[in-house]
Design a protein around this motif. Structure first.
Motif, PDB file in Angstrom:
ATOM      1  N   ASP A 181       0.854  -0.981  -0.128  1.00  0.00           N
ATOM      2  CA  ASP A 181       0.006  -0.113  -0.099  1.00  0.00           C
ATOM      3  C   ASP A 181       0.932   1.093   0.055  1.00  0.00           C
ATOM      4  O   ASP A 181       0.522   2.241  -0.724  1.00  0.00           O
ATOM      5  CB  ASP A 181      -0.943  -0.003   1.102  1.00  0.00           C
ATOM      6  CG  ASP A 181      -2.245  -0.803   1.076  1.00  0.00           C
ATOM      7  OD1 ASP A 181      -2.478  -1.174   0.095  1.00  0.00           O
ATOM      8  OD2 ASP A 181      -2.597  -1.413   2.125  1.00  0.00           O
ATOM      9  N   SER A 207      -6.023   2.593   1.119  1.00  0.00           N
ATOM     10  CA  SER A 207      -5.114   1.435   1.217  1.00  0.00           C
ATOM     11  C   SER A 207      -6.108   0.052   1.290  1.00  0.00           C
ATOM     12  O   SER A 207      -7.063   0.296   1.740  1.00  0.00           O
ATOM     13  CB  SER A 207      -4.329   1.504   2.441  1.00  0.00           C
ATOM     14  OG  SER A 207      -4.921   1.424   3.707  1.00  0.00           O
ATOM     15  N   ALA A 251      -6.274  -1.957  -3.397  1.00  0.00           N
ATOM     16  CA  ALA A 251      -6.371  -0.447  -2.816  1.00  0.00           C
ATOM     17  C   ALA A 251      -7.567   0.225  -3.788  1.00  0.00           C
ATOM     18  O   ALA A 251      -7.515  -0.270  -4.738  1.00  0.00           O
ATOM     19  CB  ALA A 251      -5.175   0.204  -3.166  1.00  0.00           C
TER      20      ALA A 251
END
Length: 150
Positions: free
Chosen positions: A58, A99, A108
């Motif tokens: 992320d 995220s 995401a």
């Protein structure tokens, strides 16, 4: 109705409640900040700090999204929004990065709110799943944010 299951409202998930609490804290913090320049600089620092807290996958995507958005549409102001990196146009969030870990999702999300001018006839996409930010994805993000602020 015979044979139908009754469903009960379970309320917000723990992740949703946490995001709402983060948003309330963000609003309080923003209200306490000084000059507009100080507010903008501190808001960007908050976004970069939030990105730095993310897990590797992320974080890498969020860093690249941040770089593309701030380069392609410098008029967008970075800020936190429900604990996510977001980018505002005239104070209204136009786009955001969510995220995968935030809501335990498998991907995401790059999302756009109604402040973004992405209109294409009677229907258009406002969110995009991200599993990786490649050069091609960066180009698409740049085009979308440029269109969003046009």
């Amino acid at each position: 109705m015979a044979g139908s299951k009754s469903s009960t409202y379970e309320g917000f998930t723990a992740e949703e409640r946490a995001a709402m609490k983060e948003h309330a804290q963000e609003e309080k913090k923003a209200a306490r900040r000084g000059s507009p320049a100080d507010k903008a600089a501190e808001a960007e620092r908050d976004v970069l700090a939030k990105i730095a807290e993310m897990g590797d996958t992320d974080r890498i995507m969020a860093e690249r999204v941040h770089a593309v958005v701030t380069s392609a549409a410098p008029v967008l102001a970075p800020k936190l929004w429900y604990g996510m990196p977001a980018y505002a146009l005239d104070g209204k969030v136009a786009c955001f990065f969510q995220s995968a870990a935030k809501f335990k999702a498998r991907y995401a999300t790059l999302g756009f709110n109604d402040a973004a001018k992405l209109d294409e006839g009677p229907m258009w996409a406002t969110a995009f799943a991200l599993t990786e930010v490649t050069d091609e994805v960066e180009a698409r993000i740049a085009a979308l944010v440029k269109q969003a602020v046009s």
